[in-house]
Structure formats: structure tokens, C-alpha cells
Design a protein around this motif. Structure first.
Motif, PDB file in Angstrom:
ATOM      1  N   ASP A 347      18.760  18.544  44.221  1.00 45.42           N
ATOM      2  CA  ASP A 347      18.374  19.923  43.911  1.00 45.42           C
ATOM      3  C   ASP A 347      18.420  20.839  45.123  1.00 45.42           C
ATOM      4  N   GLU A 404      22.891   9.918  35.366  1.00 44.87           N
ATOM      5  CA  GLU A 404      21.692  10.381  36.048  1.00 44.87           C
ATOM      6  C   GLU A 404      21.004   9.230  36.754  1.00 44.87           C
ATOM      7  N   THR A 407      15.218  10.323  39.740  1.00 48.25           N
ATOM      8  CA  THR A 407      14.028  10.516  38.922  1.00 48.25           C
ATOM      9  C   THR A 407      13.777  12.019  38.752  1.00 48.25           C
ATOM     10  N   GLU A 408      12.800  12.364  37.935  1.00 50.34           N
ATOM     11  CA  GLU A 408      12.441  13.769  37.759  1.00 50.34           C
ATOM     12  C   GLU A 408      11.955  14.380  39.061  1.00 50.34           C
ATOM     13  N   ASP A 409      11.421  13.573  39.947  1.00 54.44           N
ATOM     14  CA  ASP A 409      10.945  14.049  41.249  1.00 54.44           C
ATOM     15  C   ASP A 409      12.055  14.065  42.299  1.00 54.44           C
TER      16      ASP A 409
END
Length: 506
Positions: A347, A404, A407-409
Motif C-alpha cells: 500500500d 493475494e 494480510t489485511e494489515d
């Protein structure tokens, strides 16, 4: 001590009757043994102990195995007898190589000509000849569980020390089924290479019947694996190639000029780097120069060059270089001189560059399982150097269809080898699974400690054979490297199949 000769079987040693008739008198003092009150299985088969010519016994709560021809062949136990050295017990008998079409597995057929009533008193004796198991002489008289003899047949105590450590047998206890003794198995299941919603797809370690290309295994692990035809396997491979293209780069058009190798007018490699010296041994020549490019959203282009040098001895040398192009500036990422398997976007605009190793002769070259972080400005940091880890693997990178991996983090799961990256390749206490972020902060993935421990166990002869597979469902499937077993670590389920279920028998 006067060691007396065993009788007729020695004259027929080529038949290895293994019954060791004791023409000698047994040592004084018999041992009371009893029939087990639970089933004993040999490779999943349950012979009727009441009808066995040589039944299983229990002495001091330890099960005893008769060393007859049928059992030693089935379990790959090798026996030899010497008049002076006595009996030697080791690994190896019975496991025959079945790598050709038409070969069949030898079936296990125990002798059921006996009668063993439960109300009968059974007494075994101590053998009066020396015994060696593996490389260790057995002081049988001082052992808590000595080898015994009954009806002129030697009996082996199935202790962990003898059965597992010395002879490589697997002992599995089930409250309902009893004691299962497993050995002498042909390894049929190889690496898991693909999965879908219902099945795992597995390379075969050996094929003994025509038109067989691989196996598919129900993910529930409660059904016998199914052989696939060559046509089915080829169609699946085409599907896998299509899936891998979704995460792979695009072919890059390379140009060879007098002074080296170019990409879109940008100089990548010198002439010396893409040629072979006339004096090179083996009449070497450059067979191929192939490029792949990866266009990143930050404006950076990565170009990976594969150079294949062929030799007249029938072998080829594969070399890889990765170049970073930012505008008109070209720089080589010297930390990545192996295939680039996956690029994972973060990100914050950075990217993980993953290479899960360079295979050679069925193994992964030491120091080629690498992970690097590329930031938006083109700077590269090698995780192997930051963490002082020789090998870092990213699970799931080789799983077709699994896109993917974060992780979401934003954390990445990695596997550390526990071998230092300081040039000495010394062991260190870091082996296992970890969570890693872009700041190179790590935390132990404690839930996977047991999986990491099994990966590193001595029962796994080669960790680099793709034993652990992260499926497209993100579950971990462990191929245990002997006895055709797959363990779904995530759901704690095990599937075990005997070689005679997967191979034709005779």
C-alpha cells in the motif's frame, strides 16, 4: 562362547527364509509372552493373529514382530546371518525400485496355517547368537526388551529405538484399529503443484502403468487418489500456464548488438557477459537469451534476463540478471541473480520482489531463496541481509491462481531457514514462519510452529522438494516424504494411502 549354527535356512540363504531354526539349545529361562488383545496391522492389513503360523506376541507390554520372510519383505527389513557375527538386522530388504512400465508391487501374504488359542500358555526363549541392529551390537541379556525366539523364529521388540530409529518403521496407534506397523512403502505421491475447489494435484514419484500422468487427491483426504491420464494432465498444465501468466511478467524484446545486449535502446549487458570464450570447456555456446519485463505503477520497469549456456556434455547452465529501469537510467539489482517468481505490491508504493530459489539437479541452490523490498524511488533492500537469513521463502508464491499474499494489515508470511547469511551458513535459532512488514519488523507466526518443526525433521529427506503447499484456499498441505501421507495442517486432517492402493500388485 560357543555360538552354534542355525540349520537349513543358511544353506538356502538366497531364499532368506529368515526363520532361524535354532538347532542350538535356547538359553536357560523362558519368557512368558501372550497374544495381544488388540489388532496388529502390517501396512494397513490386519492378519488374523489366531491363524498366523508365527503370531504377534506381547512381552512386558511391548509388541513383538516375527522376523519371517513375509514380514521382513513387506516392511523392508534386511536380515543376514554370519556363523561368528550372528544375526544382523537392518533397513533395505523388500523395497524394490519400480520405475518402469509393467513393474508390480509384491503383495503381502502372511502364512495363516497356524492355530493360536488364547487359553494356551506361550513361552519364548532368548536367542543364543549375537544380534546387531543397524550399526549397534545388542547386549540382549541386559536389554529390558530383548529379542526373543519362538518356534525357531526370531522376534523383534517394536520399541521406538529399534523400529523407528534403527529400521525406519512407522508405528501408528489407533484405539479402534490397533497398532499399525508401516514400512517398505514405495513413495508414489510427489510434490503438490496445483489445487482447485475440490482436489489437490500431485506429481507422481513413479509410474508403472501406461497413460498415467499424475494424481488428483480429494481435499477431504478421505478418498483414494485417482490417477489422471496423460491427456488430462496436459490439459491441466495448460490451465496452470494461463494462471501463472496473470502474475508473471510480459515477454521483453531483447536486441543483441556488437557491444552487448539492449532493451528498447537501453544497454543492459556487455558483449563479454553474453558471449562464451572460445576456450571454454565443453564447447559451450549461448543457446538462448530471454527477457521478461514487469511494469510497475510507480513508473519503474524491471527486466529479467535469462541466459542459457549449453555444453556438449548434454547439460546447460542457467544464469539470471534483473535490471531496474527508471526513466533512461538502468541499474542491475545484483541481489537478485535468480528467477523472479512474483512481485507483490504494498500500500505504501513499495514492492516485494520474490525469488523462491533456482532449481538445479532436483534441488534448490543454496542462497537463491531471496526476498527484496523495492521502494517507489528504486531503492532495494534485501531481506536476507536485514534478517541475516540465507534462505527466505514466501509461501503461496508458486500456487497458481493465488494472487493475494498480504494480510489485511499488509504483512507478508515468510519462512526462514534458520541458516545464517554471513557466508558461514551456520545454524541459528530462527527457523520457522514469521510475519514481515515493509519496515522489516517481524513477529513469529506461533500457530505454524508445529508445521515448521515437521518441515525441519529428520524424517524429511529433502526440504526443497516442495513438501509444503499453500493452496488457493490459503490452507497448508504438507506432503510427508515417506509412506504416501498428506497432512492438512490448517484443518488437522491426515490422508494416508498404502502403495498397494496406488500400484498394481502381484
Amino acid at each position: 562362547m560357543n555360538w552354534k549354527k542355525p540349520l537349513a535356512w543358511l544353506a538356502l540363504c538366497s531364499m532368506l527364509l529368515l526363520c532361524f531354526p535354532a538347532a542350538t539349545q535356547a538359553a536357560a529361562g523362558g519368557k512368558k509372552v501372550r497374544l495381544p488383545d488388540f489388532p496388529v496391522l502390517i501396512n494397513g492389513q490386519t492378519p488374523d493373529n489366531s491363524k498366523l503360523k508365527y503370531p504377534f506376541f506381547v512381552y512386558k507390554d511391548i509388541t513383538y514382530l516375527p522376523l519371517t520372510w513375509e514380514y521382513t519383505r513387506a516392511l523392508a527389513i534386511a536380515l543376514s546371518f554370519d556363523q561368528e557375527k550372528g544375526l544382523h538386522i537392518g533397513m533395505g530388504g523388500g523395497r524394490l525400485s519400480g520405475g518402469w512400465i509393467g513393474w508390480k508391487k509384491e503383495a503381502f501374504r502372511p502364512d495363516l496355517s497356524g492355530s493360536n488359542p488364547r487359553n494356551r500358555a506361550y513361552t519364548a526363549t532368548m536367542p543364543d547368537f549375537p544380534v546387531t541392529i543397524g550399526n549397534s551390537y545388542i547386549d540382549n541379556g541386559s536389554e529390558p526388551y530383548p529379542l526373543l525366539e519362538w518356534n525357531d523364529v526370531t522376534y523383534l521388540p517394536l520399541t521406538w529405538k529399534y523400529a523407528h530409529d534403527a529400521l525406519g518403521l512407522e508405528l501408528v496407534w489407533d484405539d479402534a484399529k490397533g497398532l499399525n506397523v508401516i514400512g517398505g512403502q514405495q513413495q508414489v505421491l510427489g510434490a503438490i503443484y496445483y489445487d482447485d475447489a475440490d482436489y489437490l494435484y500431485v506429481y507422481p514419484e513413479l509410474i508403472t502403468e501406461p497413460d498415467r500422468g499424475g494424481l488428483r487427491v480429494k481435499k477431504s483426504l478421505d478418498e483414494t487418489p485417482i490417477w489422471m491420464t496423460n491427456k488430462e494432465t496436459d490439459e491441466l498444465r495448460k490451465r496452470i500456464v494461463e494462471l501463472k501468466r496473470e502474475t508473471a511478467g510480459e515477454p521483453a524484446s531483447l536486441e543483441t548488438r556488437d557491444d552487448g545486449l539492449y532493451y528498447q535502446g537501453l544497454h543492459l549487458m556487455t558483449k563479454e557477459q553474453i558471449t562464451v570464450s572460445p576456450g571454454e570447456a565443453g564447447m559451450a555456446y549461448i543457446r538462448e537469451l530471454k527477457g521478461m519485463r514487469f511494469e510497475l505503477p510507480s513508473g519503474i520497469t524491471l527486466v529479467s534476463v535469462e541466459k542459457i549456456t549449453a555444453y556438449n556434455i548434454g547439460r546447460s547452465l542457467y544464469e539470471y540478471r534483473t535490471f531496474l529501469i527508471l526513466g533512461k537510467k538502468v541499474s542491475e539489482i545484483i541481489e537478485l541473480q535468480q528467477p523472479l517468481d512474483r512481485i507483490i505490491a504494498n500500500d505504501d508504493g513499495s514492492f516485494w520482489l520474490v525469488s523462491n530459489g533456482m532449481p538445479t539437479h532436483g534441488r534448490i541452490m543454496t542462497g537463491t531463496q531471496r526476498l527484496a523490498l523495492l521502494d517507489a524511488k528504486g531503492n532495494v533492500r534485501l531481506a536476507n541481509e536485514v534478517l541475516s537469513e540465507s534462505e527466505i521463502v514466501v509461501p503461496g508464491v508458486s500456487t497458481p491462481g493465488l494472487k493475494e499474499l498480504l494480510t489485511e494489515d499488509g504483512e507478508l508470511l515468510i519462512y526462514r531457514s534458520g541458516i545464517s547469511n554471513d557466508g558461514s551458513f551456520s545454524p541459528q535459532d530462527t527457523q520457522g514462519y514469521y510475519w514481515l512488514d515493509t519496515g522489516f519488523n517481524i513477529s513469529k507466526a506461533d500457530a505454524l510452529d508445529a508445521l515448521a518443526k515437521e518441515e525441519n525433521s529428520q524424517d524429511r529427506p529433502n526440504l526443497n522438494r516442495g513438501g509444503v503447499y499453500m493452496g488457493s484456499d490459503r490452507k497448508f498441505y504438507l506432503l510427508r516424504m515417506k509412506n504416501n501421507t498428506i497432512f492438512n495442517y490448517s484443518d488437522n486432517k491426515t490422508g494416508r494411502w498404502y502403495d498397494d492402493e496406488l500400484l498394481a500388485t502381484q
